[in-house]
Design a protein around this motif. Structure first.
Motif, mmCIF file in Angstrom:
data_model
loop_
_atom_site.group_PDB
_atom_site.id
_atom_site.type_symbol
_atom_site.label_atom_id
_atom_site.label_comp_id
_atom_site.label_asym_id
_atom_site.label_seq_id
_atom_site.Cartn_x
_atom_site.Cartn_y
_atom_site.Cartn_z
ATOM 1 N N MET A 199 67.263 -32.102 -30.655
ATOM 2 C CA MET A 199 67.699 -31.056 -29.728
ATOM 3 C C MET A 199 67.387 -29.661 -30.277
ATOM 4 N N ASP A 200 67.075 -28.741 -29.372
ATOM 5 C CA ASP A 200 66.800 -27.368 -29.790
ATOM 6 C C ASP A 200 68.141 -26.613 -29.799
ATOM 7 N N PHE A 201 68.729 -26.515 -30.997
ATOM 8 C CA PHE A 201 70.087 -25.986 -31.134
ATOM 9 C C PHE A 201 70.208 -24.547 -30.618
ATOM 10 N N LYS A 202 69.241 -23.706 -31.016
ATOM 11 C CA LYS A 202 69.300 -22.288 -30.609
ATOM 12 C C LYS A 202 69.199 -22.134 -29.096
ATOM 13 N N LYS A 203 68.320 -22.960 -28.496
ATOM 14 C CA LYS A 203 68.133 -22.895 -27.041
ATOM 15 C C LYS A 203 69.428 -23.336 -26.347
ATOM 16 N N TYR A 204 70.034 -24.392 -26.901
ATOM 17 C CA TYR A 204 71.296 -24.883 -26.324
ATOM 18 C C TYR A 204 72.350 -23.763 -26.343
ATOM 19 N N LEU A 205 72.455 -23.086 -27.494
ATOM 20 C CA LEU A 205 73.433 -21.986 -27.611
ATOM 21 C C LEU A 205 73.134 -20.891 -26.590
ATOM 22 N N ASN A 206 71.845 -20.494 -26.504
ATOM 23 C CA ASN A 206 71.473 -19.399 -25.590
ATOM 24 C C ASN A 206 71.690 -19.760 -24.134
ATOM 25 N N ASP A 207 71.307 -21.007 -23.779
ATOM 26 C CA ASP A 207 71.465 -21.431 -22.373
ATOM 27 C C ASP A 207 72.940 -21.431 -21.968
ATOM 28 N N LYS A 208 73.776 -21.959 -22.861
ATOM 29 C CA LYS A 208 75.210 -22.050 -22.518
ATOM 30 C C LYS A 208 75.823 -20.651 -22.483
ATOM 31 N N LYS A 209 75.370 -19.799 -23.386
ATOM 32 C CA LYS A 209 75.892 -18.422 -23.422
ATOM 33 C C LYS A 209 75.570 -17.707 -22.103
ATOM 34 N N SER A 210 74.352 -17.911 -21.605
ATOM 35 C CA SER A 210 73.975 -17.267 -20.331
ATOM 36 C C SER A 210 74.863 -17.742 -19.193
ATOM 37 N N LEU A 211 75.115 -19.064 -19.155
ATOM 38 C CA LEU A 211 75.977 -19.605 -18.095
ATOM 39 C C LEU A 211 77.366 -18.977 -18.156
ATOM 40 N N ILE A 212 77.881 -18.863 -19.368
ATOM 41 C CA ILE A 212 79.236 -18.320 -19.555
ATOM 42 C C ILE A 212 79.267 -16.841 -19.161
ATOM 43 N N ASP A 213 78.242 -16.094 -19.563
ATOM 44 C CA ASP A 213 78.181 -14.669 -19.221
ATOM 45 C C ASP A 213 78.162 -14.457 -17.705
ATOM 46 N N GLN A 214 77.341 -15.295 -17.034
ATOM 47 C CA GLN A 214 77.252 -15.170 -15.561
ATOM 48 C C GLN A 214 78.611 -15.427 -14.917
ATOM 49 N N GLU A 215 79.261 -16.483 -15.397
ATOM 50 C CA GLU A 215 80.565 -16.869 -14.814
ATOM 51 C C GLU A 215 81.618 -15.792 -15.086
#
Ligand code: GRG
Length: 286
Positions: free
Chosen positions: A1-17
């Motif tokens: 798994m791409d750990f950094k990408k996972y962190l960034n993707d989830k962070k974006s979702l949280i920021d939007q919400e």
């Protein structure tokens, strides 16, 4: 798994919400809403809500149904940081390299913005009633979890001990209890919240609780190590590396990370992200 990408993707979702559900900055009275936005969007890593999403995902839940809860947790975290920086607490002029909330908006507004974020956090938990797949009883369990991690047995009590630092019998016991209450409780609750939402089995909750307790404690020890190495230590307070030295603090923290990973065995290779996250706690630079 791409750990950094996972962190960034989830962070974006949280920021939007978060942007969607926080009161608008210009809503009356705008100064408190501006202060809330200022602190919520000032560069936090979002590790707690990411842990909620990752745990829910590990247990087979669609993470979009965990977003309200994840954001509620981030708001509790932000509230605690605003209050922690106030002159009557840690008296910090900077947070994340920027002026603290009270330096920009004044003490009274910062205090109230923190209060408002805490209230809003519980409103986010209540928003789960709009999601059909989440049972009412699950929401009650979440509420219990999210109040318990803040109460005087946890964050609030930990903060009291941090401020008062009364005479202590054993400094290691004192510091570990303080860190468990002040820091680890919310981190552990972030993970447990994902498990509660996903209606995890008892043995899964037990394993994830152990994982959360260990990484939570390691997180605060590492935070103190980073403060010490960057010469940002509050010299009036005792800390783990301050008392036992950087080497011991690193060894003990690494031991906790090992213990945390050990608790994930029951998930076999499904818990990739949580394994890597444990290492990230120890290796992070901020
Ligand atoms: C008034 C109910 C009430 C509670 C306030 C102020 C307080 C009690 C508790 C403070 C707890 C606290 C600030 C703990 C420190 C935890 C910590 C190491 C925070 C930094 O976390 P990061 O690195 O922060 O995840 P970012 O900046 O990434 O969001």
């Amino acid at each position: 798994m791409d750990f950094k990408k996972y962190l960034n993707d989830k962070k974006s979702l949280i920021d939007q919400e978060l942007d969607l559900y926080l009161p608008m900055e210009d809503a009356d009275p705008s100064i408190i809403h501006k202060a809330m936005h200022y602190s919520v969007f000032s560069g936090g890593k979002r590790i707690r809500p990411i842990l909620t999403l990752a745990t829910a995902e590990l247990l087979g839940m669609d993470i979009k149904n965990a977003l309200h809860t994840a954001c509620g947790i981030e708001l509790i975290h932000t509230f605690s940081l605003i209050h922690d920086d106030l002159p009557c607490m840690d008296d910090d002029d900077f947070r994340r390299g920027k002026p603290s909330c009270h330096k920009v908006y004044g003490e009274a507004i910062a205090l109230l913005a923190g209060d408002a974020l805490l209230v809003h956090a519980y409103k986010m938990i209540l928003k789960n009633t709009e999601i059909k797949k989440i049972k009412k009883n699950t929401i009650l369990n979440l509420f219990d979890e999210m109040t318990r991690c803040v109460d005087t047995e946890n964050m609030l009590g930990g903060q009291v001990k941090d401020i008062i630092q009364e005479k202590m019998e054993d400094k290691k016991v004192f510091l570990c209890n303080l860190y468990k209450q002040k820091t680890s409780a919310l981190i552990c609750a972030s993970i447990r919240a994902g498990a509660i939402l996903a209606e995890a089995k008892k043995k899964e909750i037990k394993a994830l609780t152990k994982y959360g307790e260990c990484i939570g404690l390691a997180f605060q020890i590492t935070d103190d190590i980073l403060d010490m190495m960057q010469d940002q230590r509050n010299k009036n307070k005792i800390t783990y590396p301050g008392e036992f030295g950087l080497k011991t603090a690193k060894i003990d923290s690494e031991e906790l990370i090992k213990e945390a990973k050990g608790a994930l065995k029951i998930f076999n290779d499904k818990a990739d992200f949580l394994y890597e996250f444990a290492d990230y706690i120890f290796l992070r630079q901020r």
